[in-house]
Scaffold this motif. Structure first.
Motif, PDB file in Angstrom:
ATOM      1  N   GLN A 161       0.846  -1.203   0.000  1.00  0.00           N
ATOM      2  CA  GLN A 161       0.000   0.000   0.000  1.00  0.00           C
ATOM      3  C   GLN A 161       0.878   1.249   0.000  1.00  0.00           C
ATOM      4  N   TYR A 162       0.550   2.203  -0.867  1.00  0.00           N
ATOM      5  CA  TYR A 162       1.259   3.480  -0.809  1.00  0.00           C
ATOM      6  C   TYR A 162       0.285   4.600  -1.167  1.00  0.00           C
ATOM      7  N   ARG A 163       0.659   5.830  -0.781  1.00  0.00           N
ATOM      8  CA  ARG A 163      -0.264   6.958  -1.020  1.00  0.00           C
ATOM      9  C   ARG A 163      -0.025   7.537  -2.400  1.00  0.00           C
ATOM     10  N   HIS A 164       1.203   7.959  -2.642  1.00  0.00           N
ATOM     11  CA  HIS A 164       1.538   8.437  -3.991  1.00  0.00           C
ATOM     12  C   HIS A 164       3.048   8.416  -4.149  1.00  0.00           C
ATOM     13  N   CYS A 165       3.494   8.670  -5.379  1.00  0.00           N
ATOM     14  CA  CYS A 165       4.935   8.661  -5.589  1.00  0.00           C
ATOM     15  C   CYS A 165       5.337   9.804  -6.514  1.00  0.00           C
ATOM     16  N   ILE A 166       6.605  10.191  -6.395  1.00  0.00           N
ATOM     17  CA  ILE A 166       7.126  11.304  -7.200  1.00  0.00           C
ATOM     18  C   ILE A 166       8.494  10.917  -7.772  1.00  0.00           C
ATOM     19  N   TRP A 167       8.893  11.600  -8.840  1.00  0.00           N
ATOM     20  CA  TRP A 167      10.252  11.505  -9.381  1.00  0.00           C
ATOM     21  C   TRP A 167      10.907  12.866  -9.227  1.00  0.00           C
ATOM     22  N   GLU A 168      12.137  12.865  -8.772  1.00  0.00           N
ATOM     23  CA  GLU A 168      12.852  14.136  -8.595  1.00  0.00           C
ATOM     24  C   GLU A 168      14.150  14.085  -9.370  1.00  0.00           C
ATOM     25  N   LEU A 169      14.369  15.121 -10.175  1.00  0.00           N
ATOM     26  CA  LEU A 169      15.686  15.299 -10.794  1.00  0.00           C
ATOM     27  C   LEU A 169      16.375  16.361  -9.965  1.00  0.00           C
ATOM     28  N   GLU A 170      17.600  16.069  -9.567  1.00  0.00           N
ATOM     29  CA  GLU A 170      18.376  16.994  -8.741  1.00  0.00           C
ATOM     30  C   GLU A 170      18.289  18.396  -9.307  1.00  0.00           C
ATOM     31  N   GLY A 171      17.895  19.339  -8.477  1.00  0.00           N
ATOM     32  CA  GLY A 171      17.846  20.744  -8.895  1.00  0.00           C
ATOM     33  C   GLY A 171      16.625  21.106  -9.705  1.00  0.00           C
ATOM     34  N   ALA A 172      15.639  20.222  -9.810  1.00  0.00           N
ATOM     35  CA  ALA A 172      14.425  20.541 -10.568  1.00  0.00           C
ATOM     36  C   ALA A 172      13.196  20.252  -9.697  1.00  0.00           C
ATOM     37  N   LYS A 173      12.046  20.717 -10.165  1.00  0.00           N
ATOM     38  CA  LYS A 173      10.818  20.504  -9.389  1.00  0.00           C
ATOM     39  C   LYS A 173      10.418  19.024  -9.439  1.00  0.00           C
ATOM     40  N   PRO A 174       9.901  18.483  -8.316  1.00  0.00           N
ATOM     41  CA  PRO A 174       9.470  17.079  -8.337  1.00  0.00           C
ATOM     42  C   PRO A 174       8.294  16.879  -9.292  1.00  0.00           C
TER      43      PRO A 174
END
Ligand SMILES: *[C@@H]1O[C@H](CO)[C@@H](O)[C@H](O)[C@H]1NC(C)=O
Length: 496
Positions: A71-84
């Motif tokens: 079970q998880y709520r949500h997920c994100i991808w982050e590039l260093e120095g940029a908006k998720p």
């Protein structure tokens, strides 16, 4: 009640043998860098993530995979120095140029960048939020940058002049590329990369590299005129980018053993043709003759003539020449003389000794020196560049593996003999519960043997390469003739 079993004794011995071998040949776990999965375990949830680098050309599709179990709520991808980037937004088509993976199973938080750009180079992190916590995995995405043209660092870009008896370092430079380029060296068609070392230096914090490959090699006279090529490979290149330069190998006239010419018929005209090589061209060249090699009295310039003798020279190209001594009306006294071709260039002087004989040539078999003289060309084609031949590998066992097999066989034989003896003498008893499970990990054994054999083959290949190089150098004719009249030796040499 005794229950002595011949078979059991043998089995115990086998188990012991297997145990000792397993210890001796323990192999490290295969370490496959391409597939490293970070299974971050937290009771009933886990992240499925491969943290290996991705190398991708600009404009290509980039799959950022990230799976989640539980079970998880949500997920994100982050590039260093940029908006998720929220994965759900990508799936809802909020971000142009990004899309949902075709197969979501095991890739629940994955996103696809349809056409990657240089700005998307960097460290990407997948973060999955669960109740009271988050799990994450990071990987490097290397968006390639096409390498700059390779440059050969030489004084004169038209011709690379090298001396045959000195090691010459030659540098090939690629100023920038992402990731670093691969550099190979070729001399004609022959791969000579083994003699090169490549140094990679980062030029920024963004994964760009400058590469300098230095080839250290002693060039052979026979390599004069060949093309030296620095060949650069990179993910952005469909064919390697090359920088090349022709070689001018300078060397003093190459030495040779004594040459003997046979079956000369008296009365006829005879032409002694001797090939030699020298670069730069000879500044002085003459045929000389006399009673013995130590007492050479007469010399004739080339071209020139004296009495019944006439001399010529013919240039064959690439520093090779044929010098001719023409004898009009060959006489027995000509066969009793000793001849010498003396050639000098800027790098030195060499004398080539020649004998003329009215006898038949000796049989091929008894000519050691001649064999030696003729072989180099054959040997040469076999040498250099390490070639891994699968057949060679599978047919070769290392000393260690052979020793292992011999030991196993010895143990079995001893065990069987001991068991037979024991049974005969009724010395030992084996209770039925002493059942032993002798187990030999066959697969593992094979793998180990192959590994050892491969290493051995590599080692022997290296050895062969080194050795062949040496032979070639000798074959070039560095046979010194210091003794007064080395008749045996001399007779064995015909055309050199
Ligand atoms: C000398 O070189 C020429 C040209 O390569 C060749 O045809 C000839 O056979 C050579 N002669 C000897 C004696 O090796």
């Amino acid at each position: 009640m005794c229950e002595c079993s011949f078979v059991r004794v043998a089995c115990v011995a086998l188990a012991l043998a297997a145990a000792s071998l397993a210890q001796e040949y323990s192999v490290d776990e295969p370490n496959n860098r391409d597939v490293v999965f970070n299974g971050v375990q937290s009771s009933d949830v886990s992240l499925i993530f491969d943290d290996a680098d991705i190398i991708v050309n600009p404009g290509e599709r980039l799959d950022l995979n990230c799976g989640f179990q539980g079970q998880y709520r949500h997920c994100i991808w982050e590039l260093e120095g940029a908006k998720p980037i929220q994965v759900q937004d990508v799936y809802d088509n909020v971000h142009p140029g990004m899309s949902k993976p075709e197969v979501p199973e095991g890739n629940e938080c994955g996103i696809v960048i349809n056409s990657v750009s240089t700005e998307q180079h960097g460290k990407w992190t997948c973060r999955v939020f669960i109740t009271g916590n988050s799990l994450e995995g990071s990987k490097k995405v290397i968006v390639t940058v096409k390498p700059t043209y390779p440059i050969l660092e030489v004084d004169n870009s038209q011709l690379l002049e090298v001396t045959s008896d000195a090691e010459t370092p030659v540098k090939c430079v690629v100023a920038a590329a992402r990731p670093a380029v691969g550099i190979r060296w070729f001399l004609g068609d022959k791969d000579v990369t083994v003699m090169a070392e490549t140094e990679e230096t980062p030029t920024d914090n963004e994964g760009m590299y400058k590469s300098i490959s230095t080839l250290r090699r002693t060039f052979e006279p026979m390599e004069n005129g060949m093309m030296l090529v620095c060949s650069v490979s990179h993910k952005t290149l469909t064919v390697p980018e090359n920088a090349s330069i022709p070689l001018n190998v300078v060397f003093k006239p190459v030495e040779k053993p004594v040459s003997t010419y046979y079956q000369i018929r008296p009365g006829s005209d005879y032409e002694v043709k001797l090939n030699f090589s020298a670069n730069p061209p000879p500044t002085r060249k003459e045929w000389r003759y006399g009673d013995t090699f130590q007492n050479i009295a007469v010399s004739i310039e080339i071209p020139g003539a004296k009495d019944r003798y006439e001399t010529y020279i013919e240039e064959l190209g690439n520093g090779m020449y044929t010098a001719t001594l023409r004898i009009a009306g060959f006489k027995e006294e000509d066969a009793n003389q000793r001849y010498m071709l003396v050639v000098q260039n800027d790098l030195g002087e060499t004398s080539y000794k020649v004998r003329l004989s009215m006898d038949d040539a000796p049989k091929d078999g008894d000519s050691e020196t001649r064999d030696h003289d003729k072989n180099p060309s054959t040997e040469y084609s076999v040498s250099e560049g390490i070639v891994f031949d699968d057949d060679t590998m599978s047919n070769t066992l290392s000393g260690g593996a052979v020793a292992g097999i011999v030991i196993v066989v010895l143990i079995i034989v001893t065990a069987v003999a001991a068991a037979g003896y024991a049974r005969y003498r009724q010395m030992f008893c084996f209770a039925p519960r002493a059942e032993s499970k002798a187990y030999i990990g066959d697969a593992e054994r094979n793998e180990t043997d192959n590994g050892t054999a491969n290493d051995a083959v590599k080692a022997s290949t290296d050895h062969v390469n080194g050795k062949t190089d040496g032979t070639v150098a000798n074959g070039n004719g560095n046979v010194e003739q210091t003794q007064v009249e080395e008749i045996n030796n001399e007779k064995k040499n015909t055309d050199v």
